[in-house]
Design a protein around this motif. Structure first.
Motif, PDB file in Angstrom:
ATOM      1  N   SER A 105      65.552   9.193  32.155  1.00  0.00           N
ATOM      2  CA  SER A 105      64.437   9.429  32.926  1.00  0.00           C
ATOM      3  C   SER A 105      64.076   9.276  34.187  1.00  0.00           C
ATOM      4  O   SER A 105      64.642   8.250  34.823  1.00  0.00           O
ATOM      5  N   PRO A 106      63.572  10.224  35.100  1.00  0.00           N
ATOM      6  CA  PRO A 106      63.403   9.717  36.633  1.00  0.00           C
ATOM      7  C   PRO A 106      62.240   8.979  36.784  1.00  0.00           C
ATOM      8  O   PRO A 106      62.473   8.207  37.915  1.00  0.00           O
ATOM      9  N   ASN A 107      61.620   8.282  35.989  1.00  0.00           N
ATOM     10  CA  ASN A 107      60.457   7.413  36.132  1.00  0.00           C
ATOM     11  C   ASN A 107      61.395   6.013  35.641  1.00  0.00           C
ATOM     12  O   ASN A 107      61.602   5.735  34.581  1.00  0.00           O
TER      13      ASN A 107
END
Length: 321
Positions: A105-107
């Motif tokens: 995930s980019p988070n």
């Protein structure tokens, strides 16, 4: 001659029939062509509903090793109509596949949460996932959680050398989450019936615990000193303000707390303005902006208080209390 010519034309017709006919006319040398084999993943999906626990567990292990989050919708459909025991068996599998996808995930918060959940699962199959994700991880806290989760799972290994290496890694990470498991290893190695391998693992676990607890003691001491300095500085500023105001104006002003709350509320309003009107990538700049805003709001409130109330009480300190 005519008979020979007729046979030749007939043979050519048969050849043409086979060359230009539909694909359904194809035949294998040994008979009809067999159907393509079912993939191992498809076979495992059909076996997760098996009443035979050994077959079901083998299918789940294969799906963990070879599957991905794309299987989750199909598994949810199977789980919806399955028995209670099968639903309970499929839930951890679906959680593992979901968390594996979240590692990319980019988070950063999502990645760290996924790594922590994989570590708490205790499944050794997730160790390669964590090790692979750790290589390209740029956030130090996410990488820390990945290393910690991997080491926690390795503590349950049957190999004493892997256990000892995992205990040493947790000591290097100063992992508070690993202390309970490390204490269990120490207790196992302390009994009279313990083997040499268990004693070696217990020694490594004890060294890791000592390292973690020493780090925790220093951290607590530094935090306590910092909190003491912070609180004493606030009290010092309030007492100096009271002394200066009373010495210069002859007024006992006890409104320090109210003016501090005005500054705190100004900081909160600044934060909400950044959330509502500015892009998310500049949100962290609200605090530098809030510092002068808080001082100006408190100063303006103090000026208004002096102009409307305090100036009429000069020379009458008892009435200002």
């Amino acid at each position: 001659m005519m008979i020979y010519l007729g046979r030749t034309i007939a043979a050519l017709g048969v050849v043409g029939l086979f060359l230009f006919s539909e694909p359904s006319w194809t035949f294998a040398a040994d008979g009809p062509t067999a159907a393509p084999p079912i993939s191992s993943i498809e076979q495992a999906i059909t076996q997760v509903t098996s009443e035979d626990e050994s077959i079901r567990n083998a299918a789940i292990r294969l799906l963990i090793e070879q599957g991905d989050a794309g299987l989750v919708p199909r598994l949810e459909g199977i789980r919806a109509n399955a028995s209670r025991s099968i639903r309970q068996a499929l839930k951890p599998l679906m959680d593992l596949l979901k968390n594996r996808e979240k590692l990319a995930s980019p988070n950063s918060d999502v990645r760290r949460s996924a790594a922590a959940d994989l570590g708490s699962s205790g499944n050794p199959s997730v160790i390669p996932w964590l090790d692979a994700a750790k290589v390209n991880e740029s956030n130090k806290w996410v990488r820390y959680t990945m290393e910690e989760s991997s080491a926690l799972i390795k503590l349950a290994s049957d190999d004493p050398s892997i256990k000892a290496a995992a205990a040493e890694k947790l000591g290097e990470l100063y992992s508070q989450n690993g202390v309970p498991a490390l204490k269990e290893l120490v207790a196992v190695g302390a009994v009279a019936e313990a083997t040499e391998a268990q004693k070696t693992v217990a020694k490594a676990a004890g060294a890791a615990i000592h390292r973690i607890e020493t780090w925790g003691d220093w951290s607590n001491a530094i935090e306590t000193i910092f909190r003491g300095i912070s609180l004493s500085s606030i009290l010092l500023i309030m007492s100096l303000g009271l002394a200066i105001v009373f010495g210069l104006m002859g007024v006992i002003n006890m409104a320090h707390g109210e003016l501090m709350m005005v500054g705190a509320y100004a900081t909160f309003v600044t934060q909400q303005c950044f959330t509502a009107w500015f892009p998310s990538d500049v949100f962290d700049w609200y605090f530098p902006v809030a510092l002068p805003v808080a001082f100006l709001a408190a100063a303006g409130s103090g000026f208004l208080l002096e102009a409307t109330v305090i100036r009429f009480l000069y020379g009458r300190p008892l009435e200002t209390m």
